[in-house]
Design a protein around this motif. Sequence first.
Motif, mmCIF file in Angstrom:
data_model
loop_
_atom_site.group_PDB
_atom_site.id
_atom_site.type_symbol
_atom_site.label_atom_id
_atom_site.label_comp_id
_atom_site.label_asym_id
_atom_site.label_seq_id
_atom_site.Cartn_x
_atom_site.Cartn_y
_atom_site.Cartn_z
ATOM 1 N N GLY A 93 33.980 40.710 40.920
ATOM 2 C CA GLY A 93 33.178 40.329 42.083
ATOM 3 C C GLY A 93 33.941 40.466 43.381
ATOM 4 O O GLY A 93 33.356 40.771 44.432
ATOM 5 N N LEU A 94 35.252 40.242 43.337
ATOM 6 C CA LEU A 94 36.066 40.331 44.550
ATOM 7 C C LEU A 94 36.432 41.766 44.919
ATOM 8 O O LEU A 94 36.543 42.108 46.104
ATOM 9 N N TRP A 95 36.608 42.613 43.907
ATOM 10 C CA TRP A 95 37.171 43.937 44.171
ATOM 11 C C TRP A 95 36.178 45.085 44.050
ATOM 12 O O TRP A 95 36.481 46.199 44.477
ATOM 13 N N ILE A 96 35.029 44.851 43.491
ATOM 14 C CA ILE A 96 34.028 45.917 43.345
ATOM 15 C C ILE A 96 32.803 45.531 44.155
ATOM 16 O O ILE A 96 32.174 44.498 43.908
ATOM 17 N N THR A 97 32.451 46.361 45.137
ATOM 18 C CA THR A 97 31.358 46.021 46.075
ATOM 19 C C THR A 97 29.981 46.230 45.464
ATOM 20 O O THR A 97 29.058 45.472 45.753
ATOM 21 N N ASP A 98 29.818 47.251 44.643
ATOM 22 C CA ASP A 98 28.524 47.505 44.018
ATOM 23 C C ASP A 98 28.290 46.472 42.904
ATOM 24 O O ASP A 98 29.025 46.437 41.916
ATOM 25 N N LEU A 99 27.258 45.635 43.081
ATOM 26 C CA LEU A 99 27.057 44.527 42.146
ATOM 27 C C LEU A 99 26.735 44.998 40.735
ATOM 28 O O LEU A 99 27.218 44.435 39.751
ATOM 29 N N THR A 100 25.885 46.040 40.621
ATOM 30 C CA THR A 100 25.536 46.541 39.291
ATOM 31 C C THR A 100 26.771 47.041 38.555
ATOM 32 O O THR A 100 26.996 46.741 37.376
ATOM 33 N N PHE A 101 27.570 47.800 39.274
ATOM 34 C CA PHE A 101 28.801 48.322 38.705
ATOM 35 C C PHE A 101 29.755 47.176 38.369
ATOM 36 O O PHE A 101 30.420 47.171 37.329
ATOM 37 N N ALA A 102 29.808 46.152 39.250
ATOM 38 C CA ALA A 102 30.749 45.045 39.077
ATOM 39 C C ALA A 102 30.436 44.230 37.823
ATOM 40 O O ALA A 102 31.322 43.969 37.002
ATOM 41 N N PHE A 103 29.156 43.799 37.656
ATOM 42 C CA PHE A 103 28.885 42.952 36.482
ATOM 43 C C PHE A 103 28.875 43.754 35.190
ATOM 44 O O PHE A 103 29.151 43.218 34.120
ATOM 45 N N SER A 104 28.592 45.063 35.277
ATOM 46 C CA SER A 104 28.653 45.895 34.070
ATOM 47 C C SER A 104 30.083 46.008 33.569
ATOM 48 O O SER A 104 30.360 45.864 32.369
ATOM 49 N N ILE A 105 31.006 46.283 34.505
ATOM 50 C CA ILE A 105 32.415 46.359 34.126
ATOM 51 C C ILE A 105 32.914 44.994 33.649
ATOM 52 O O ILE A 105 33.675 44.895 32.669
ATOM 53 N N ALA A 106 32.481 43.930 34.314
ATOM 54 C CA ALA A 106 32.930 42.585 33.961
ATOM 55 C C ALA A 106 32.554 42.241 32.522
ATOM 56 O O ALA A 106 33.383 41.730 31.760
ATOM 57 N N VAL A 107 31.323 42.543 32.134
ATOM 58 C CA VAL A 107 30.888 42.221 30.779
ATOM 59 C C VAL A 107 31.602 43.104 29.759
ATOM 60 O O VAL A 107 32.094 42.625 28.736
ATOM 61 N N GLY A 108 31.657 44.404 30.038
ATOM 62 C CA GLY A 108 32.310 45.319 29.094
ATOM 63 C C GLY A 108 33.769 44.990 28.883
ATOM 64 O O GLY A 108 34.261 44.958 27.739
ATOM 65 N N LEU A 109 34.503 44.725 29.967
ATOM 66 C CA LEU A 109 35.922 44.412 29.853
ATOM 67 C C LEU A 109 36.131 43.060 29.181
ATOM 68 O O LEU A 109 37.072 42.878 28.397
ATOM 69 N N SER A 110 35.246 42.108 29.461
ATOM 70 C CA SER A 110 35.352 40.794 28.824
ATOM 71 C C SER A 110 35.188 40.912 27.312
ATOM 72 O O SER A 110 35.915 40.272 26.539
ATOM 73 N N ILE A 111 34.210 41.712 26.879
ATOM 74 C CA ILE A 111 34.010 41.909 25.441
ATOM 75 C C ILE A 111 35.257 42.490 24.798
ATOM 76 O O ILE A 111 35.715 42.032 23.742
ATOM 77 N N PHE A 112 35.836 43.517 25.449
ATOM 78 C CA PHE A 112 37.043 44.148 24.905
ATOM 79 C C PHE A 112 38.182 43.137 24.787
ATOM 80 O O PHE A 112 38.862 43.048 23.741
ATOM 81 N N PRO A 122 29.592 35.042 22.479
ATOM 82 C CA PRO A 122 28.509 35.757 23.178
ATOM 83 C C PRO A 122 28.118 35.181 24.541
ATOM 84 O O PRO A 122 27.934 35.955 25.499
ATOM 85 N N PRO A 123 27.996 33.850 24.712
ATOM 86 C CA PRO A 123 27.638 33.339 26.041
ATOM 87 C C PRO A 123 28.641 33.666 27.134
ATOM 88 O O PRO A 123 28.316 33.577 28.319
ATOM 89 N N SER A 124 29.846 34.048 26.762
ATOM 90 C CA SER A 124 30.843 34.400 27.769
ATOM 91 C C SER A 124 30.421 35.631 28.564
ATOM 92 O O SER A 124 30.848 35.801 29.716
ATOM 93 N N GLY A 125 29.599 36.486 27.965
ATOM 94 C CA GLY A 125 29.071 37.617 28.725
ATOM 95 C C GLY A 125 28.260 37.146 29.913
ATOM 96 O O GLY A 125 28.324 37.726 31.009
ATOM 97 N N ALA A 126 27.503 36.045 29.737
ATOM 98 C CA ALA A 126 26.740 35.474 30.849
ATOM 99 C C ALA A 126 27.666 34.831 31.874
ATOM 100 O O ALA A 126 27.364 34.802 33.072
ATOM 101 N N VAL A 127 28.811 34.295 31.423
ATOM 102 C CA VAL A 127 29.793 33.734 32.353
ATOM 103 C C VAL A 127 30.308 34.828 33.286
ATOM 104 O O VAL A 127 30.432 34.625 34.503
ATOM 105 N N ALA A 128 30.600 36.007 32.718
ATOM 106 C CA ALA A 128 31.095 37.122 33.532
ATOM 107 C C ALA A 128 30.049 37.550 34.560
ATOM 108 O O ALA A 128 30.374 37.814 35.724
ATOM 109 N N ILE A 129 28.778 37.617 34.144
ATOM 110 C CA ILE A 129 27.709 37.999 35.078
ATOM 111 C C ILE A 129 27.535 36.939 36.160
ATOM 112 O O ILE A 129 27.360 37.245 37.344
#
Length: 368
Positions: A93-112, A122-129
């Motif tokens: 959220g701090l470093w990526i300006t595009d919100l769609t791109f930001a939460f997509s990366i956040a969820v994917g990286l969190s899963i990894f 699983p609810p941690s994906g919602a925490v990232a969003i």
Amino acid sequence: MSASSHSWIEILKPNFKVLSFKERGLSGIGALIGLAISSLISWYALDGINAWYIAPMGASSVLLFAVSSSPLAQPWNMIVGNVIAAIVGVSCGLWITDLTFAFSIAVGLSIFLMMTTDSLHPPSGAVAITAVLGGDTVHQLGYYFVLYPVLLNSVLLIAFALFFNRMIGRQYPQPAQINQRSSDPTPTQKVTIQPEDIEYALEQHTELLDISQYDLESLILEAQQHANHRLSLEGRCADIMSKDVIYINADDEILHALDRFKQMNIMSLPVLDEAHQLVGTLALSDVVEWFRNTSEIRSPWKDQVKQIMHRQVVMVKPEQNIADLIPYFVEKSFNYLPVVGEDRKILGIISRSDMIAVLYQNLLQQGS
């Protein structure tokens, strides 16, 4: 509703056990009280800030109170998974300006990262969003968002889940099924399914399995067949021996040996020398006899294990047939048999419990 539409609905439904009305009610009550308590405490801790952004905790409560035996619902998974997701979400959220791109990366990286640390929740994906899309209130918190509300609410909800599940008779968190005496599997585990049997069955499937009850039963049957083939009376001693051997040294004091007997609650122990070679065996009865003779005059040096141990030891080889051991346990009432290599170095131990478990497994195979 027609029969055809009903069959389609049954196909779409998961093969999932429906709990009793009481269990369903308790799960709902637990989630209700747990969320209410954690939300109120957080509200006071955050000086009255609206706690709407703790919504992922609602998903966590489903796991904690409805399926508390799930690996995904364990305290490690919830706390570590939520913290990882919060850190990643705030960073994106701090470093990526595009919100769609930001939460997509956040969820994917969190899963990894959660899968890497064995903390998938699983609810941690919602925490990232939430960390990305939570609005000005969340963004102003920055990395403090990790500490509160995420970590604060996670700890509060886990604490109440521990209390509530124990109060209604559920075991939470789930304890690891390990052998308390040594790092080896228990005798029963050694003659049934072991992790390598499950791995063998999984290797036969090339597709990724999102396990249903049918899939799991099929895998267990394949693994059991593999275990039965290995653990028949025609199997080898190496298949059932415990490699984590409990022993005493020949130069140990007898009082130290007595402490080992009391600590492990066993009747006899193998005796090894400095080279880890088997040189004898010592029974608890030998130590008792030694104590009985304490009133008699004896040499002052007679206080070491090697002075009272039995030097004649029956040993077996790792490749020896399991059936060969039955007379020793049945006719001679042995407590254990040491398994040694060519150089007399001990490789493992086969106990009476191991043999009982093997015989029991063979009886089950004959009756099936």
